[in-house]
Design an enzyme around this catalytic site. Structure first.
Site, PDB file in Angstrom:
ATOM      1  N   GLY A  12       0.795  -1.231   0.000  1.00  0.00           N
ATOM      2  CA  GLY A  12       0.000   0.000   0.000  1.00  0.00           C
ATOM      3  C   GLY A  12       0.824   1.276   0.000  1.00  0.00           C
ATOM      4  O   GLY A  12       0.330   2.342   0.382  1.00  0.00           O
ATOM      5  N   ASN A  14       1.670   2.989  -2.540  1.00  0.00           N
ATOM      6  CA  ASN A  14       1.026   3.941  -3.465  1.00  0.00           C
ATOM      7  C   ASN A  14      -0.211   4.568  -2.832  1.00  0.00           C
ATOM      8  O   ASN A  14      -0.490   5.747  -3.044  1.00  0.00           O
ATOM      9  CB  ASN A  14       0.683   3.264  -4.791  1.00  0.00           C
ATOM     10  CG  ASN A  14       1.897   3.191  -5.702  1.00  0.00           C
ATOM     11  OD1 ASN A  14       2.305   4.191  -6.284  1.00  0.00           O
ATOM     12  ND2 ASN A  14       2.506   2.017  -5.797  1.00  0.00           N
ATOM     13  N   MET A  92      -3.778  -7.517  -7.250  1.00  0.00           N
ATOM     14  CA  MET A  92      -3.220  -8.632  -8.015  1.00  0.00           C
ATOM     15  C   MET A  92      -4.255  -9.500  -8.745  1.00  0.00           C
ATOM     16  O   MET A  92      -3.932 -10.599  -9.173  1.00  0.00           O
ATOM     17  CB  MET A  92      -2.362  -9.514  -7.092  1.00  0.00           C
ATOM     18  CG  MET A  92      -1.178  -8.769  -6.484  1.00  0.00           C
ATOM     19  SD  MET A  92      -0.118  -7.960  -7.711  1.00  0.00           S
ATOM     20  CE  MET A  92       0.738  -9.393  -8.355  1.00  0.00           C
ATOM     21  N   HIS A 111       1.354   0.766 -13.173  1.00  0.00           N
ATOM     22  CA  HIS A 111       2.117  -0.420 -13.550  1.00  0.00           C
ATOM     23  C   HIS A 111       3.605  -0.062 -13.651  1.00  0.00           C
ATOM     24  O   HIS A 111       3.961   0.951 -14.257  1.00  0.00           O
ATOM     25  CB  HIS A 111       1.607  -0.962 -14.897  1.00  0.00           C
ATOM     26  CG  HIS A 111       2.289  -2.237 -15.267  1.00  0.00           C
ATOM     27  ND1 HIS A 111       1.950  -3.449 -14.706  1.00  0.00           N
ATOM     28  CD2 HIS A 111       3.336  -2.483 -16.101  1.00  0.00           C
ATOM     29  CE1 HIS A 111       2.742  -4.379 -15.188  1.00  0.00           C
ATOM     30  NE2 HIS A 111       3.588  -3.830 -16.029  1.00  0.00           N
TER      31      HIS A 111
HETATM   32  C1  GRF Z   1       3.696  -1.280  -7.451  1.00  0.00           C
HETATM   33  O1  GRF Z   1       5.001  -1.477  -7.941  1.00  0.00           O
HETATM   34  C2  GRF Z   1       2.712  -1.161  -8.586  1.00  0.00           C
HETATM   35  O2  GRF Z   1       3.227  -0.565  -9.725  1.00  0.00           O
HETATM   36  C3  GRF Z   1       2.372  -2.598  -8.867  1.00  0.00           C
HETATM   37  O3  GRF Z   1       2.359  -3.213  -7.599  1.00  0.00           O
HETATM   38  C4  GRF Z   1       3.195  -2.493  -6.696  1.00  0.00           C
HETATM   39  C5  GRF Z   1       2.355  -2.123  -5.508  1.00  0.00           C
HETATM   40  O4  GRF Z   1       3.101  -1.534  -4.488  1.00  0.00           O
HETATM   41  N1  GRF Z   1       1.131  -2.679  -9.611  1.00  0.00           N
HETATM   42  P1  GRF Z   1       2.376  -0.897  -3.218  1.00  0.00           P
HETATM   43  O5  GRF Z   1       1.466  -1.953  -2.618  1.00  0.00           O
HETATM   44  O6  GRF Z   1       1.645   0.320  -3.649  1.00  0.00           O
HETATM   45  O7  GRF Z   1       3.509  -0.589  -2.284  1.00  0.00           O
END
Ligand code: GRF
Length: 193
Positions: A12, A14, A92, A111
């Site tokens: 999480g 992001n 996922m 992505h």
């Molecule tokens: C990120 O690298 C995103 O691009 C990919 O999965 C990862 C998620 O990271 N789709 P987080 O859970 O936001 O740390």
């Protein structure tokens, strides 16, 4: 006020970056709900620690599938929370018609590659294995394919000589945390959300 719903399966970071951008005012929005298909995911703990409503998406033992009826339930939870834009952040499972139809052109994904190169899982490791010279980050609108929807924002990154997949992923995430809030803001404005 732009109302976001976040779907994630992992750490999480992001989601945290989106929240930080809201806190400093560079993204005018609120996160109404965080949903995860992984009950143990750190993204749920982060949501809890910030007092953000959160819940588990129960895929009832399906390892990778996102069953239609679960997508319908997910869409209902998002609608009940008043969400106008859904942000996938490390989610996922592949989103299909039931959820896409509930939020047409209103689901975004980040992505870790310059799409269309390296779709799918661990795109940073795919880039290192392919001995690519550059990769990057893409924010795109989600369609029914795997990492195929219209691109909103991309940023390129040179891969360093002998760089490991882990080191590259760390540098990619720094870009992700900067551009995801920006792309959300730009896209929401373009749709008058
Ligand atoms: C990120 O690298 C995103 O691009 C990919 O999965 C990862 C998620 O990271 N789709 P987080 O859970 O936001 O740390």
């Amino acid at each position: 006020m732009l109302t976001l719903g976040i779907l994630g399966s992992g750490s999480g970071s992001n989601m945290q970056a989106i929240l930080d951008a809201i806190t400093v005012g560079t993204l005018q929005a609120k996160i109404a709900i965080v949903l995860s298909d992984n009950p143990k995911a750190l993204i749920l703990k982060r949501a809890a620690s910030h007092g953000i409503p959160h819940a588990v998406i129960d895929c009832e033992g399906h390892k990778n599938k996102f069953p239609d009826y679960v997508q319908i339930e997910t869409a209902e939870k998002l609608k009940q929370a008043g969400v106008d834009l859904v942000c996938l952040a490390g989610f996922m499972r592949l989103v299909k018609a039931p959820l896409l139809d509930a939020f047409p052109s209103k689901i975004l994904n980040i992505h870790p590659s310059l799409l269309p190169a390296f779709p799918g899982v661990a795109a940073w490791a795919q880039a290192v294995e392919a001995k690519a010279k550059e990769t990057g980050v893409t924010v795109h609108v989600v369609d029914s394919g795997m990492d195929t929807g219209p691109v909103i924002l991309q940023e390129k990154l040179d891969i360093l000589p002998d760089e490991t997949a882990d080191a590259l992923h760390k540098r990619i995430q720094v870009i992700e945390h900067r551009i995801y809030p920006l792309a959300i803001s730009q896209y929401a404005h373009s749709l008058n959300l």
